[in-house]
Scaffold this motif. Structure first.
Motif, short mmCIF file in Angstrom:
data_model
loop_
_atom_site.label_atom_id
_atom_site.label_comp_id
_atom_site.label_asym_id
_atom_site.label_seq_id
_atom_site.Cartn_x
_atom_site.Cartn_y
_atom_site.Cartn_z
N GLU A 1 0.82 -1.20 0.00
CA GLU A 1 0.00 0.00 0.00
C GLU A 1 0.86 1.26 0.00
OE1 GLU A 1 -4.05 -1.32 2.38
OE2 GLU A 1 -2.38 -0.48 3.53
N ARG A 2 0.28 2.34 -0.52
CA ARG A 2 0.89 3.67 -0.42
C ARG A 2 -0.21 4.67 -0.18
NH1 ARG A 2 0.35 6.86 -5.09
NH2 ARG A 2 -0.52 5.73 -6.90
N ARG A 3 0.16 5.85 0.30
CA ARG A 3 -0.81 6.91 0.53
C ARG A 3 -0.72 7.97 -0.56
NH1 ARG A 3 0.19 6.06 6.15
NH2 ARG A 3 -1.73 5.37 7.18
N ALA A 4 -1.88 8.50 -0.92
CA ALA A 4 -1.94 9.63 -1.86
C ALA A 4 -2.85 10.68 -1.25
CB ALA A 4 -2.47 9.17 -3.21
N GLY A 5 -2.29 11.81 -0.92
CA GLY A 5 -3.07 12.90 -0.33
C GLY A 5 -3.59 13.84 -1.42
N LEU A 6 -4.90 14.05 -1.45
CA LEU A 6 -5.53 14.94 -2.43
C LEU A 6 -6.30 16.01 -1.68
CD1 LEU A 6 -6.98 12.24 -4.86
CD2 LEU A 6 -4.78 13.42 -5.04
N ARG A 7 -6.30 17.23 -2.24
CA ARG A 7 -6.94 18.35 -1.57
C ARG A 7 -7.53 19.29 -2.60
NH1 ARG A 7 -3.86 22.50 2.58
NH2 ARG A 7 -5.65 23.03 3.89
N MET A 8 -8.58 19.99 -2.22
CA MET A 8 -9.13 21.02 -3.09
C MET A 8 -8.02 21.98 -3.49
SD MET A 8 -12.60 21.64 -0.83
CE MET A 8 -12.71 23.36 -1.33
N PRO A 9 -7.99 22.41 -4.76
CA PRO A 9 -6.90 23.29 -5.22
C PRO A 9 -6.77 24.57 -4.41
CG PRO A 9 -8.15 22.45 -7.07
CD PRO A 9 -8.91 22.06 -5.85
N ALA A 10 -7.91 25.11 -3.95
CA ALA A 10 -7.90 26.34 -3.16
C ALA A 10 -9.14 26.35 -2.29
CB ALA A 10 -7.86 27.57 -4.07
N ALA B 1 -21.64 31.17 6.37
CA ALA B 1 -20.76 30.68 5.31
C ALA B 1 -19.31 30.98 5.68
CB ALA B 1 -21.11 31.33 3.98
N GLU B 2 -18.49 29.95 5.73
CA GLU B 2 -17.08 30.10 6.04
C GLU B 2 -16.25 29.32 5.02
OE1 GLU B 2 -16.49 28.69 9.96
OE2 GLU B 2 -17.73 30.22 10.92
N PRO B 3 -15.03 29.76 4.75
CA PRO B 3 -14.20 29.05 3.75
C PRO B 3 -13.89 27.63 4.19
CG PRO B 3 -13.30 31.24 4.25
CD PRO B 3 -14.36 30.96 5.28
N ASP B 4 -13.70 26.78 3.20
CA ASP B 4 -13.35 25.38 3.45
C ASP B 4 -12.34 24.93 2.40
OD1 ASP B 4 -13.72 22.53 4.38
OD2 ASP B 4 -14.45 22.35 2.31
N ARG B 5 -11.45 24.05 2.83
CA ARG B 5 -10.53 23.39 1.89
C ARG B 5 -10.35 21.95 2.35
NH1 ARG B 5 -4.29 24.83 0.04
NH2 ARG B 5 -4.34 23.57 -1.87
N SER B 6 -11.30 21.12 1.98
CA SER B 6 -11.30 19.72 2.40
C SER B 6 -10.38 18.89 1.51
CB SER B 6 -12.72 19.15 2.35
OG SER B 6 -13.55 19.77 3.31
N GLY B 7 -10.09 17.68 1.99
CA GLY B 7 -9.23 16.77 1.24
C GLY B 7 -9.47 15.34 1.64
N VAL B 8 -8.67 14.45 1.08
CA VAL B 8 -8.79 13.03 1.39
C VAL B 8 -7.42 12.38 1.25
CG1 VAL B 8 -9.40 12.45 -1.00
CG2 VAL B 8 -9.99 10.87 0.85
#
Length: 397
Positions: A64-73, A204-211
């Motif tokens: 296994e390996r990890r790949a971190g992905l996130r909203m661009p902004a 409404a507040e800013p968000d930058r979620s990821g996985v």
């Protein structure tokens, strides 16, 4: 059949729990709910915000390996049609795969739990990537509006019995790790759409979620996991003595849902009548679905919103072969983590039933309903609307 195909797409974006079996049962989420002696949540439960999860990730296994992905902004949500307190936004993520992989686990990281109601990860096959990139490029700001589904079409295999889901998060969800040898396919050249449902009741507040994805090479020995959706109607009338408001008429309530979320997603309440048969208004609704191919249930979850009271998923109810896959006698919106089940074999001829109970009484206790007029409640995308959804993760021969 055409109407049911539309329904399959509309349900693609409904708020769901973390999907999939795990090596160990999902841990209970930190909850803002305190059950009262009657089993109802005490007043003061927000029904929305769950504490951010700071649990360290589980160690990787061999291969296994990890790949971190996130909203661009960062993205600041808003009601896209000018009404309501909900925003569904889709963000395109590139896992940059050089070969066919499987997702063996995932950990959704909501950037701002105060506004994130749920997150669903959708597979975008290679043939849909151009359409996704055009949608992203031609929409102002980060991502695009996507009530219902991603807006890209279902793609191969999409539907209630094989939803193009890679994973999901809702309050109480934690890192999901699939049992060894199992995984969700993610082929070379594909992308991921991360659909985020924002609830704006508190502002409404800013968000930058990821996985964070756990990935492993796909091999002939890999057994693929599939997601099966089990929706049921919601038809909850106003209470006697409070039923003189305009939205206590079903037709008016459905029209309001369509105005807030669009004609397509707003039609789910009516389409569910075609899927589930005759529906009588009331607090308890069910839907029976036939099993059409052999499959083994590995994980199970349920989803309702703030007026949810109970949810149950059963196989062959009322027969000597009856089995219960999920039974949540007191629904807790802030604890929607999926459950593992002993592998349960289903065969053609079996029936799976989802049953939900909702109550208008919770309007009197939850801050999210302060100042909100009572209404006839049907299936809707918003946090103060309702859903009844069972979710199975299965393997097939």
């Amino acid at each position: 059949m055409a109407a049911l195909a539309v329904l399959a797409l509309l349900l693609g974006g409904c708020g769901s729990t973390g999907s999939g079996g795990t090596d160990a049962p999902a841990r209970a989420g930190r909850s803002a709910v305190t059950p009262s002696p009657t089993g109802e949540p005490e007043a003061g439960h927000s029904g929305h915000t769950a504490a951010a999860d700071d649990t360290p990730p589980r160690p990787l296994r061999a291969g296994e390996r990890r790949a971190g992905l996130r909203m661009p902004a960062a993205y600041t949500p808003s009601a896209p049609y000018g009404r309501g307190t909900d925003d569904y936004r889709c963000f395109l993520l590139d896992p940059r795969l050089a070969s066919d992989q499987v997702i063996t686990g995932f950990d959704v990281r909501p950037g701002n739990p105060d506004v994130v109601h749920h997150v669903i990860l959708f597979r975008v096959p290679a043939e849909q990537v151009d359409a996704a990139q055009r949608e992203d490029a031609t929409t102002e700001g980060e991502g695009w509006t996507c009530f219902g589904d991603t807006g890209l079409g279902g793609g191969p295999g999409a539907g209630l019995d094989d939803a193009p889901w890679l994973g999901a998060w809702a309050p109480g969800g934690r890192e999901q790790v699939h049992p060894r040898g199992l995984g969700v396919e993610l082929d070379r050249g594909s992308r991921i759409v991360m659909q985020v449902h924002y609830n704006l009741v508190g502002g409404a507040e800013p968000d930058r979620s990821g996985v964070d994805l756990r990935l492993a090479p796909r091999t002939p020995a890999t057994t693929l996991l599939h997601t099966r959706l089990l929706p049921a109607p919601v038809e909850l009338p106003c209470r006697p003595g409070r039923d003189d408001a305009a939205l206590c008429e079903r037709a008016t309530a459905v029209a309001d849902v369509k105005e807030r979320f669009g004609e397509g997603p707003g039609s789910t309440a009516d389409l569910l009548h075609l899927l589930c048969g005759e529906v009588r208004p009331g607090p308890v609704q069910t839907c029976d679905r036939p099993v059409t191919q052999p499959e083994t249930v590995r994980g199970v979850a349920g989803h309702m919103h703030l007026l949810g009271r109970q949810i149950r998923i059963e196989v062959n109810p009322g027969t000597p072969r009856a089995r219960t896959l999920l039974d949540v006698p007191v629904w807790n919106f802030d604890d929607q983590g999926s459950r593992t089940v002993r592998p349960t074999r289903l065969v053609p001829g079996d029936t799976v039933r989802v049953t939900c109970r909702h109550t208008q009484r919770l309007r009197d206790q939850l801050p999210s309903f302060e100042g909100v007029t009572e209404r006839y409640v049907v299936w809707g995308e918003g946090s103060t609307d309702e859903m009844c959804l069972g979710i199975l993760q299965v393997t097939r021969p």
